[in-house]
Design a protein around this motif. Structure first.
Motif, PDB file in Angstrom:
ATOM      1  N   SER A  40      -4.488   0.777   4.152  1.00  0.00           N
ATOM      2  CA  SER A  40      -5.084   2.150   4.360  1.00  0.00           C
ATOM      3  C   SER A  40      -5.631   2.590   5.586  1.00  0.00           C
ATOM      4  CB  SER A  40      -6.511   1.990   3.727  1.00  0.00           C
ATOM      5  OG  SER A  40      -6.527   1.718   2.165  1.00  0.00           O
ATOM      6  N   ALA A  41      -5.898   1.258   6.539  1.00  0.00           N
ATOM      7  CA  ALA A  41      -6.259   1.732   7.907  1.00  0.00           C
ATOM      8  C   ALA A  41      -4.926   1.991   8.830  1.00  0.00           C
ATOM      9  CB  ALA A  41      -6.854   0.439   8.480  1.00  0.00           C
ATOM     10  N   VAL A  42      -3.851   1.326   8.381  1.00  0.00           N
ATOM     11  CA  VAL A  42      -2.686   1.523   9.173  1.00  0.00           C
ATOM     12  C   VAL A  42      -1.905   2.988   8.832  1.00  0.00           C
ATOM     13  CG1 VAL A  42      -0.072   0.502   9.069  1.00  0.00           C
ATOM     14  CG2 VAL A  42      -2.145  -1.182   9.278  1.00  0.00           C
ATOM     15  N   PHE A  43      -2.063   3.246   7.762  1.00  0.00           N
ATOM     16  CA  PHE A  43      -1.470   4.404   7.240  1.00  0.00           C
ATOM     17  C   PHE A  43      -2.131   5.538   7.780  1.00  0.00           C
ATOM     18  CE2 PHE A  43       1.904   2.362   5.565  1.00  0.00           C
ATOM     19  CZ  PHE A  43       1.746   1.931   4.186  1.00  0.00           C
ATOM     20  N   VAL A  44      -3.363   5.487   7.549  1.00  0.00           N
ATOM     21  CA  VAL A  44      -4.361   6.649   8.250  1.00  0.00           C
ATOM     22  C   VAL A  44      -3.948   6.839   9.735  1.00  0.00           C
ATOM     23  CG1 VAL A  44      -6.779   7.194   8.751  1.00  0.00           C
ATOM     24  CG2 VAL A  44      -6.299   6.563   6.504  1.00  0.00           C
ATOM     25  N   TYR A  45      -3.974   5.812  10.551  1.00  0.00           N
ATOM     26  CA  TYR A  45      -3.662   5.614  11.669  1.00  0.00           C
ATOM     27  C   TYR A  45      -2.444   6.308  12.091  1.00  0.00           C
ATOM     28  CZ  TYR A  45      -3.057   4.052  16.791  1.00  0.00           C
ATOM     29  OH  TYR A  45      -2.651   4.006  17.984  1.00  0.00           O
ATOM     30  N   LEU A  46      -1.252   5.901  11.451  1.00  0.00           N
ATOM     31  CA  LEU A  46      -0.062   6.357  11.595  1.00  0.00           C
ATOM     32  C   LEU A  46      -0.013   7.974  11.423  1.00  0.00           C
ATOM     33  CD1 LEU A  46       3.091   6.193  11.868  1.00  0.00           C
ATOM     34  CD2 LEU A  46       3.173   5.946   9.502  1.00  0.00           C
ATOM     35  N   ASN A  58      10.884  10.814  10.963  1.00  0.00           N
ATOM     36  CA  ASN A  58      11.608   9.765  11.099  1.00  0.00           C
ATOM     37  C   ASN A  58      10.673   8.506  11.564  1.00  0.00           C
ATOM     38  OD1 ASN A  58      14.065  10.960  10.354  1.00  0.00           O
ATOM     39  ND2 ASN A  58      14.618  11.378  12.531  1.00  0.00           N
ATOM     40  N   GLN A  59       9.768   8.898  12.477  1.00  0.00           N
ATOM     41  CA  GLN A  59       9.038   7.624  12.681  1.00  0.00           C
ATOM     42  C   GLN A  59       8.122   7.178  11.460  1.00  0.00           C
ATOM     43  OE1 GLN A  59       6.201   8.998  15.984  1.00  0.00           O
ATOM     44  NE2 GLN A  59       7.534   7.948  17.411  1.00  0.00           N
ATOM     45  N   PHE A  60       7.721   8.260  10.921  1.00  0.00           N
ATOM     46  CA  PHE A  60       6.770   7.832   9.645  1.00  0.00           C
ATOM     47  C   PHE A  60       7.785   6.932   8.798  1.00  0.00           C
ATOM     48  CE2 PHE A  60       3.727   8.368   6.390  1.00  0.00           C
ATOM     49  CZ  PHE A  60       4.271   8.354   5.244  1.00  0.00           C
ATOM     50  N   ILE A  61       9.112   7.612   8.526  1.00  0.00           N
ATOM     51  CA  ILE A  61      10.164   6.569   7.510  1.00  0.00           C
ATOM     52  C   ILE A  61      10.277   5.301   8.102  1.00  0.00           C
ATOM     53  CG2 ILE A  61      12.148   6.442   6.933  1.00  0.00           C
ATOM     54  CD1 ILE A  61      12.395   9.463   6.346  1.00  0.00           C
ATOM     55  N   GLY A  62      10.586   5.034   9.454  1.00  0.00           N
ATOM     56  CA  GLY A  62      10.889   3.972  10.042  1.00  0.00           C
ATOM     57  C   GLY A  62       9.724   2.912   9.834  1.00  0.00           C
ATOM     58  N   ALA A  91       6.927  -3.782  -7.141  1.00  0.00           N
ATOM     59  CA  ALA A  91       5.945  -2.936  -7.740  1.00  0.00           C
ATOM     60  C   ALA A  91       4.605  -2.670  -6.447  1.00  0.00           C
ATOM     61  CB  ALA A  91       5.231  -3.764  -8.983  1.00  0.00           C
ATOM     62  N   VAL A  92       4.538  -3.818  -5.764  1.00  0.00           N
ATOM     63  CA  VAL A  92       3.331  -3.555  -4.860  1.00  0.00           C
ATOM     64  C   VAL A  92       3.890  -2.562  -3.839  1.00  0.00           C
ATOM     65  CG1 VAL A  92       2.090  -4.714  -3.230  1.00  0.00           C
ATOM     66  CG2 VAL A  92       2.363  -5.707  -5.242  1.00  0.00           C
ATOM     67  N   MET A  93       5.194  -2.949  -3.301  1.00  0.00           N
ATOM     68  CA  MET A  93       5.744  -2.233  -2.126  1.00  0.00           C
ATOM     69  C   MET A  93       5.906  -0.596  -2.598  1.00  0.00           C
ATOM     70  SD  MET A  93       8.503  -4.494  -0.401  1.00  0.00           S
ATOM     71  CE  MET A  93       9.678  -4.378  -1.706  1.00  0.00           C
ATOM     72  N   ALA A  94       6.541  -0.407  -3.659  1.00  0.00           N
ATOM     73  CA  ALA A  94       6.714   1.167  -4.280  1.00  0.00           C
ATOM     74  C   ALA A  94       5.020   1.552  -4.516  1.00  0.00           C
ATOM     75  CB  ALA A  94       6.990   1.009  -5.844  1.00  0.00           C
ATOM     76  N   GLY A  95       4.147   0.835  -4.734  1.00  0.00           N
ATOM     77  CA  GLY A  95       2.601   1.238  -4.799  1.00  0.00           C
ATOM     78  C   GLY A  95       2.405   1.734  -3.165  1.00  0.00           C
ATOM     79  N   ALA A  96       2.733   0.694  -2.418  1.00  0.00           N
ATOM     80  CA  ALA A  96       2.512   1.070  -0.929  1.00  0.00           C
ATOM     81  C   ALA A  96       3.084   2.260  -0.475  1.00  0.00           C
ATOM     82  CB  ALA A  96       2.914  -0.055   0.107  1.00  0.00           C
ATOM     83  N   LEU A  97       4.370   2.470  -0.608  1.00  0.00           N
ATOM     84  CA  LEU A  97       5.176   3.682  -0.490  1.00  0.00           C
ATOM     85  C   LEU A  97       4.370   4.806  -0.871  1.00  0.00           C
ATOM     86  CD1 LEU A  97       8.833   3.032  -0.885  1.00  0.00           C
ATOM     87  CD2 LEU A  97       7.498   3.151   1.078  1.00  0.00           C
ATOM     88  N   VAL A  98       3.992   4.874  -2.298  1.00  0.00           N
ATOM     89  CA  VAL A  98       3.314   6.205  -2.563  1.00  0.00           C
ATOM     90  C   VAL A  98       2.000   6.437  -2.111  1.00  0.00           C
ATOM     91  CG1 VAL A  98       2.195   7.135  -4.836  1.00  0.00           C
ATOM     92  CG2 VAL A  98       4.567   5.819  -4.859  1.00  0.00           C
ATOM     93  N   TYR A  99       1.446   5.390  -1.674  1.00  0.00           N
ATOM     94  CA  TYR A  99       0.091   5.506  -1.007  1.00  0.00           C
ATOM     95  C   TYR A  99       0.147   6.110   0.250  1.00  0.00           C
ATOM     96  CZ  TYR A  99      -4.598   3.819   0.065  1.00  0.00           C
ATOM     97  OH  TYR A  99      -6.035   3.659   0.763  1.00  0.00           O
ATOM     98  N   ALA A 100       1.409   5.716   1.171  1.00  0.00           N
ATOM     99  CA  ALA A 100       1.476   6.010   2.291  1.00  0.00           C
ATOM    100  C   ALA A 100       2.055   7.496   2.250  1.00  0.00           C
ATOM    101  CB  ALA A 100       2.647   5.421   3.057  1.00  0.00           C
TER     102      ALA A 100
END
Lengths: 288, 225, 125
Positions: free
Chosen positions: B24-30, B38-42, B89-98
């Motif tokens: 959460s912290a990392v994505f919010v910061y990003l 592109n930066q986001f995707i990378g 499953a966790v990674m997909a969840g993280a992507l959706v979350y991002a």
């Protein structure tokens, strides 16, 4: 006689150590002890039975089934207790149990709860908070809760206090009150095996030396003692190991009755304990 | 196999929570800092593809619970399949979350440029790329595997720069390699979002995952515990 | 049923078990039809190997002291009165033979031995 485990010409190669041509059977309904000095191959055999390591040759049959071809089937009937139980440290005991339970058809949740109570373990306690003895108890509770037909343990008593060691060994005895249950455990603590084992398999430097009923071993093996220069190992039938001191010579024989017949009053004959057997055999018949 | 997935989840509950908070912290910061799709995707694919497998597989290594897993009534191939499923499953969840976080009001990310067939496929492609890279190493060598891999890469990178410096010039073989790698990534990112290209990208994703799964399964089956 | 196992004894454990059970059957402490503990229960209680108790029971069965009933366990067998007396005699004979052996070794004569026997017998009255 049904065998819970049949091991034929089992082989595993490591750098510097090879388990060679291991063959023995573990009869159903008894406690078998796997004994040998450290590094002899006891843990290797147990890991090969559980397919935790790959074998380089030979065959393992559990309950009559090949342990590789029927891996999930046979493992469902085995309760495995490792010398250092390892579970995820930050998880409570009850959660670990609930994660494992569905794998075993015969899992009995109320039995597990009773065992935890008996062992004074709380289901909400985290695994990392347990002492070594408690970890063993937890591991044992998991193994018993699914009514395993074979209890397999690697050095179960090492590092336990004498009281719990005694309780553990007596519990093994009570497991085989049911003659369809079998216990195989490895140990280098010979007194534990002497106390509770029905059969003993002795392994030394990667080879099986013998696999017999414990009482037979203790009745037929013996230590022949005489003054220095009175006897040589060659004089003693079936000599298996020798120790020389300034005061005399001690020779281990696997047939003390034959030795008595051959030597009569020239020597003294002592019972051999499993510890003696392990000790003298590792010295060999050479000049020590 | 479902029993195994359930087991993996149950035994990693706590870490899931801490990972969730951390991400959460990392994505919010990003989201606050970057405005480039592109930066986001990378960044998201890199972080998710490396951190999540390492965190969860790393636990097995840290606590040495492989013996537990491999003592259960299950085949090694099932165990690997379950690990893959759970991690994905966790990674997909993280992507959706991002993506959800990127959709929030404070985010500078132009979401529309990410949430399109090409953008999403790129996200999944790079995720698979990083995931595929680390998984066999982690499966075979555990946590150490990842460290070795990452350190190895860094060492290669440094060596590369040293050679480039020493031998300079356009004919330098390492430079050729670097340019090739750069060109590869650039091509992918700059792909025309035609149906054909997108299908190709999709196929590449499937191939990557299938390939790494097969390698991981083979490695795990041979692993002596 | 009273059984005491000694690890220090030179006799094999199964023999100790057989001898003590035999003795109790002969002396009447164990009566015809009395049930014996299962071999596994006995092994657990005495803290000895199941193989040993199995062997002991097999020997007792072979010598006609106990019967094994399929699915139910072992029981003290019907003892033929004649045979029982014979067994009792045999037990005492064994002990007497030990005493004779010892007497010979120590140079005690038959009259001396006879006198000892008479005294001892009268003592116990």
């Amino acid at each position: 006689m049904t065998n819970a485990i049949e091991i034929k010409r089992l082989r595993k190669e490591y750098k510097g150590f090879t388990l060679e041509d291991a063959t023995f059977d573990v009869p159903e309904g008894y406690i078998m002890g796997l004994i040998g000095p450290n590094g002899a191959g006891k843990t290797t055999i147990i890991k090969l039975i559980m397919n935790l390591i790959r074998r380089d040759g030979g065959e393992v049959r559990l309950f009559g089934l090949d342990n590789l071809r029927h891996e999930p089937e046979v493992k469902a009937r085995i309760g495995f207790v490792y010398d250092v139980p390892r579970f995820h440290e930050d998880v409570p005991l009850g959660v670990i149990a609930s994660a494992i339970a569905p794998f075993y058809v015969k899992w009995d949740a109320s039995l597990f709860r009773r065992l935890l109570e008996e062992f004074e373990l709380g289901p909400k306690t985290m695994f990392k908070k347990l002492s070594h003895g408690q970890k063993m108890k937890f591991s044992l509770a998991l193994a018993l809760a699914h009514d395993a037909d074979l209890i397999l343990m690697d050095e179960p008593t090492a590092g336990l206090d004498p009281v719990f060691r005694f309780e553990l060994l007596e519990r093994l005895r009570s497991i085989i009150q049911n003659e369809r249950k079998t216990v195989l455990f490895s140990s280098h603590i010979t007194t534990d095996l002497e106390r509770v084992a029905d059969h003993i398999t002795f392994i030394h430097e990667g080879r099986i030396v013998f696999s017999e009923a414990k009482d037979d071993i203790l009745e037929t093996w013996g230590v022949v003692k005489a003054g220095p220069d009175v006897l040589q190992p060659a004089d003693v039938p079936e000599s298996r190991g020798v120790k020389r001191t300034d005061y005399g010579i001690e020779i281990l024989t696997s047939d003390v009755a034959a030795a008595r017949d051959a030597l009569g009053g020239r020597a003294v004959y002592d019972k051999a304990t499993l510890e003696d057997i392990m000790f003298y055999m590792s010295r060999g018949n050479g000049h020590a | 196999m479902l029993k195994l997935v359930r087991l993996e989840f149950l035994l990693s509950r706590r870490v899931l929570l801490t990972t969730f908070i951390l991400f959460s912290a990392v994505f919010v910061y990003l989201a606050c800092w970057s405005d480039s799709p592109n930066q986001f995707i990378g960044f998201v694919s890199l972080v998710t593809g490396l951190a999540i497998p390492v965190t969860f597989e790393g636990r097995e290594d840290r606590f040495r619970t492989s013996v537990l897993l491999c003592s259960l009534p299950a085949r090694r191939s099932d165990i690997v399949r379950a690990k893959y499923t759970m991690t994905w499953a966790v990674m997909a969840g993280a992507l959706v979350y991002a993506l959800l976080i990127a959709a929030l009001p404070f985010s500078k990310i132009p979401l529309a440029q990410v949430i399109n067939p090409k953008g999403l496929l790129l996200l999944v492609f790079f995720l698979s790329f990083f995931f595929a890279f680390q998984l066999p190493l982690t499966t075979r060598f555990g946590f150490k595997g990842i460290m070795i891999g990452l350190v190895g890469l860094q060492v290669l990178g440094v060596l590369g720069f040293v050679f480039v410096d020493l031998f300079g010039g356009k004919r330098n073989p390492l430079r050729v390699v670097f340019l090739a790698v750069e060109k590869f990534f650039r091509t992918i990112v700059r792909l025309e979002p035609t149906a054909g290209n997108l299908l190709l990208l999709g196929a590449a994703i499937v191939a990557l995952n299938a390939g790494s799964f097969l390698v991981a399964r083979a490695l795990y089956a041979r692993r002596d515990l | 049923m009273k059984i005491i196992i000694s690890n220090a004894s030179p006799d094999p454990i199964y023999e100790q078990v057989t001898r003590q059970i035999k003795g109790q059957i002969i002396s009447g402490d164990l009566k015809e039809g009395d049930p014996l503990p299962s071999i596994r229960k006995l092994a657990q209680d005495l803290q000895i190997s199941v193989i040993t108790t199995k062997r002991a029971y097999e020997e007792l069965q072979k010598e006609g002291f106990i019967d094994a009933v399929e699915g139910k366990g072992s029981y003290v067998a019907m003892q033929n009165k004649e045979l029982l007396r014979e067994k009792k005699m045999k037990l005492v004979e064994e002990k007497m033979s030990e005493a004779v052996e010892e007497a010979r070794l120590l140079g005690i004569t038959l009259p001396e031995l006879r006198e000892m026997l008479t005294l001892l017998f009268k003592e116990k009255d």
